[in-house]
Scaffold this active site. Structure first.
Site, PDB file in Angstrom:
ATOM      1  N   GLY A 187       1.961  28.758  27.001  1.00  0.00           N
ATOM      2  CA  GLY A 187       1.286  28.438  25.602  1.00  0.00           C
ATOM      3  C   GLY A 187       0.292  29.234  25.340  1.00  0.00           C
ATOM      4  O   GLY A 187      -0.184  30.143  26.048  1.00  0.00           O
ATOM      5  N   GLY A 209      -4.067  24.560  27.779  1.00  0.00           N
ATOM      6  CA  GLY A 209      -4.032  23.494  28.697  1.00  0.00           C
ATOM      7  C   GLY A 209      -2.940  23.783  29.794  1.00  0.00           C
ATOM      8  O   GLY A 209      -2.368  22.841  30.343  1.00  0.00           O
ATOM      9  N   THR A 245      -4.106  23.011  33.719  1.00  0.00           N
ATOM     10  CA  THR A 245      -4.633  21.557  34.158  1.00  0.00           C
ATOM     11  C   THR A 245      -3.212  20.920  34.054  1.00  0.00           C
ATOM     12  O   THR A 245      -2.914  20.186  35.220  1.00  0.00           O
ATOM     13  CB  THR A 245      -4.909  21.010  32.680  1.00  0.00           C
ATOM     14  N   GLU A 265      -1.927  31.727  37.307  1.00  0.00           N
ATOM     15  CA  GLU A 265      -2.643  33.101  36.908  1.00  0.00           C
ATOM     16  C   GLU A 265      -3.923  33.257  37.523  1.00  0.00           C
ATOM     17  O   GLU A 265      -4.666  32.517  37.350  1.00  0.00           O
ATOM     18  CB  GLU A 265      -2.561  32.873  35.246  1.00  0.00           C
ATOM     19  N   TYR A 277     -12.159  42.124  25.431  1.00  0.00           N
ATOM     20  CA  TYR A 277     -12.844  41.452  24.460  1.00  0.00           C
ATOM     21  C   TYR A 277     -14.000  42.212  23.771  1.00  0.00           C
ATOM     22  O   TYR A 277     -14.240  41.868  22.838  1.00  0.00           O
ATOM     23  CB  TYR A 277     -13.103  40.059  25.003  1.00  0.00           C
ATOM     24  N   ASP A 290       1.983  28.214  35.973  1.00  0.00           N
ATOM     25  CA  ASP A 290       1.205  28.284  34.540  1.00  0.00           C
ATOM     26  C   ASP A 290       1.443  29.598  33.731  1.00  0.00           C
ATOM     27  O   ASP A 290       0.698  29.718  32.836  1.00  0.00           O
ATOM     28  CB  ASP A 290      -0.239  27.766  34.821  1.00  0.00           C
TER      29      ASP A 290
END
Length: 211
Positions: free
Chosen positions: A10, A15, A18, A34, A46, A85
Site C-alpha cells: 500500500g 498501515g 501495523t 521494511e 525528501y 510488509d
C-alpha cells in the site's frame, strides 16, 4: 490456511506494518519488515529528490534483497508462514515515480537481474486509502522527514500501485482502509483472517471491512 508467504502493500501511511505485526501474531508467523530507518538517503531525498533519488532506490533494493534472499535458503519456507510488509516489486514502482527515464532504465536492468532470485508471495494484501487519510496517518506517526510529503507525490505513488495490481499475476486482496482500525477493532482484523481462509484466482478480490 494454504498460504505460506503473505505480503502486505500500500501507499506511504496505509498501515502495512501495523497489519503485518498483527497478522504475524495471529498466525504465529515469521515477520519481515521494511528496514527504511537504516536508509541514510531517505531524509536527504525528501529535501532534494532529484539529487538523492537514485542512491535512495539502490539502497532500498539492496536492503530488500538482503532480507528476502534468506528465504531462498530457508528449509522451512513452506512449513511455516511468513508475513512481509513489502513486495520486492515495490523497488521498481517507486523508482518509476522517483527517477528520470535514463536512470530508471538502468535501475530496471539491475532489478530484472535480482528479481529472478526472489521468492514471490502466494497472496498480496493491498491496503488502499485516500490521500487525506494517508496524510493523517503520516502526521500521527510523526517521522520528521515525512511531514512535508506533498499530496501530489502520494497521488503518483497511488496511481503507480493501482496500475501494477490491475496487471500482475499474484492473487490480490484489495482492502479499503479509509476507516480501518486493525489495532482497536477486532472485527477488522478478523475480516482479513477470514479472507485468508479462501483460495483465490489471479486478479483482484475485494475484501470489505465491517462498520
Amino acid at each position: 490456511m494454504d498460504y505460506h508467504f503473505i505480503t502486505i502493500e500500500g501507499n506511504i501511511g496505509a498501515g502495512k506494518t501495523t497489519l503485518a505485526h498483527l497478522l504475524s501474531k495471529k498466525l504465529d508467523a515469521r515477520l519481515i519488515l521494511e528496514e527504511f530507518a537504516d536508509n541514510p538517503f531517505l531524509p536527504k531525498f525528501y529535501e532534494n529528490p532529484k539529487q538523492f533519488a537514485f542512491p535512495l532506490e539502490l539502497f532500498f533494493m539492496a536492503e530488500r534483497y538482503k532480507q528476502l534472499k534468506d528465504m531462498l535458503v530457508s528449509r522451512d519456507l513452506f512449513n511455516t508462514v511468513t508475513v512481509s510488509d513489502y513486495l520486492f516489486t515495490k523497488c521498481l514502482l517507486f523508482a518509476r515515480v522517483n527517477l528520470p527515464e535514463e536512470e530508471y532504465r538502468l535501475y530496471q536492468r539491475l532489478f530484472d537481474i535480482i528479481h529472478q532470485q526472489i521468492v514471490q508471495p502466494e497472496i498480496l494484501i493491498y491496503l488502499h486509502a485516500p490521500v487525506s487519510r494517508l496524510q493523517q496517518n503520516i502526521r500521527k506517526r510523526n517521522r520528521t522527514y515525512e511531514q512535508s510529503i506533498p499530496d501530489e507525490y502520494l497521488y503518483s505513488i497511488q496511481e503507480t500501485y493501482s496500475t501494477y495490481i490491475r496487471n500482475h499475476n499474484v492473487p490480490t486482496l484489495l482492502v479499503d482502509v479509509s476507516k480501518a482500525d486493525f489495532l482497536n477493532n477486532p472485527a477488522h482484523l478478523q475480516a482479513i483472517m477470514d479472507a485468508l481462509e479462501k483460495r483465490y484466482d489471479t486478479g483482484l478480490h475485494v475484501v470489505s471491512l465491517p462498520d
